[in-house]
Write an enzyme that holds these catalytic residues in place. Structure first.
Site, PDB file in Angstrom:
ATOM      1  N   TYR A 149       0.829  -1.213   0.000  1.00 38.64           N
ATOM      2  CA  TYR A 149       0.000   0.000   0.000  1.00 38.64           C
ATOM      3  C   TYR A 149       0.861   1.260   0.000  1.00 38.64           C
ATOM      4  CZ  TYR A 149      -3.583   3.283   1.722  1.00 38.64           C
ATOM      5  OH  TYR A 149      -4.436   4.349   1.877  1.00 38.64           O
ATOM      6  N   LYS A 153       0.996   4.069  -2.966  1.00 33.70           N
ATOM      7  CA  LYS A 153       0.607   5.453  -2.718  1.00 33.70           C
ATOM      8  C   LYS A 153       1.760   6.424  -2.958  1.00 33.70           C
ATOM      9  CE  LYS A 153      -3.731   4.921  -1.667  1.00 33.70           C
ATOM     10  NZ  LYS A 153      -4.765   5.351  -2.636  1.00 33.70           N
TER      11      LYS A 153
END
Length: 292
Positions: A149, A153
């Site tokens: 993640y 991002k």
């Protein structure tokens, strides 16, 4: 702020932040294509007189389908909000290939394919547009158990800066939003989980210090930034990473050289060891909330 006549696509808009974005855009007058992987997209679309497209993001096929739906139903595309995401949290030594690939496919590849399809259409229209990419504090600072993640991002923020350069001549602004809100995703972050759970248990809003000092609030607190970035008022705002949450609005710094040392003839390992103490090392990770 009037968005009448503008057409937006919001991915992952069946719940949480994505739903708040879609509802806010519609409330300000935009036509919205609502995307998600299940019937939640249809529920949200019906509530805002929008159009639902039920499909998982990641593939070029889905991205082109979303843009085509906007054009066929509403005649054009002005705003693309790439919000869809999933979590597969594991520490590094327990994260599988599938855990990594699934998150990268939805967050990073899904952002790429949807933004690319939007850029193609907006350039064809010839009158500019807005691409809003949803990043995260984990992408700015790292976060325990979120290799996949955080990497996705961070990549999304880098893509915003790159695309701002590439699309500037076409008057297409590209920005990354770094939201913090009480959602299913933030509930998994150790720093925020207890605060969110207590608020949900008691029904009492998050305390003022959390909203201000930690920038943690509701999904509705975040949505107005999306409205601003979609509007004509944001003309010229591009290539930025903008944080929002609770009572807090922040501009994230781009990576830059913080300190520089020089050695004539170049650096040797021993010389680096001798002088490393002169550097002020950066912190890492999302800091745990500290009550006043």
């Amino acid at each position: 702020m009037d968005l009448s006549g503008k057409v937006a696509v919001v991915t992952g808009a069946g719940r949480g932040l994505g739903r708040a974005y879609a509802e806010a855009l519609a409330r300000h007058g935009a036509h919205v294509v609502v995307n998600d992987v299940d019937e939640s997209a249809e529920e949200v679309a019906a509530s805002i007189a929008g159009l639902a497209v039920v499909a998982p993001v990641g593939s070029t096929k889905t991205a082109e389908r979303l843009v085509a739906a906007a054009v066929e139903e509403f005649g054009r595309l002005d705003v693309m909000v790439t919000n869809a995401g999933i979590l597969r949290d594991r520490v590094l030594w327990k994260m599988s290939d599938d855990d990594f690939d699934a998150v990268i496919n939805v967050h990073l590849r899904g952002t790429f394919t949807c933004a690319r399809a939007a850029a193609v259409r907006m350039r064809e229209q010839g009158d500019g547009g807005r691409i809003v990419l949803i990043s995260s504090p984990a992408g700015q600072r790292g976060n325990f158990g979120q290799t996949n993640y955080a990497a996705a991002k961070a990549g999304i923020t880098a893509m915003a800066r790159t695309w701002a350069l590439e699309l500037g001549r076409s008057d297409i602004a590209v920005n990354a939003v770094v939201p913090v809100a009480a959602t299913e995703m933030t509930r998994t972050i150790p720093a925020f989980a207890p605060l969110i759970e207590e608020s949900e248990r008691t029904g009492v809003p998050l305390p003022a210090w959390v909203r201000r000092d930690e920038g943690l609030g509701t999904v509705e607190d975040v949505a107005e930034l999306i409205v601003f970035l979609a509007s004509d008022a944001a003309k010229g705002v591009t290539g930025q990473a903008i944080g929002v949450g609770g009572d807090r609005l922040a501009l994230w710094a781009h990576p830059a050289e913080k300190q520089v040392q020089f050695a004539d003839g170049g650096w040797r390992a021993g010389a680096i060891a001798e002088r490393w103490h002169e550097f002020d090392a950066e912190t890492y990770g999302i800091p745990a909330p500290v009550a006043p």
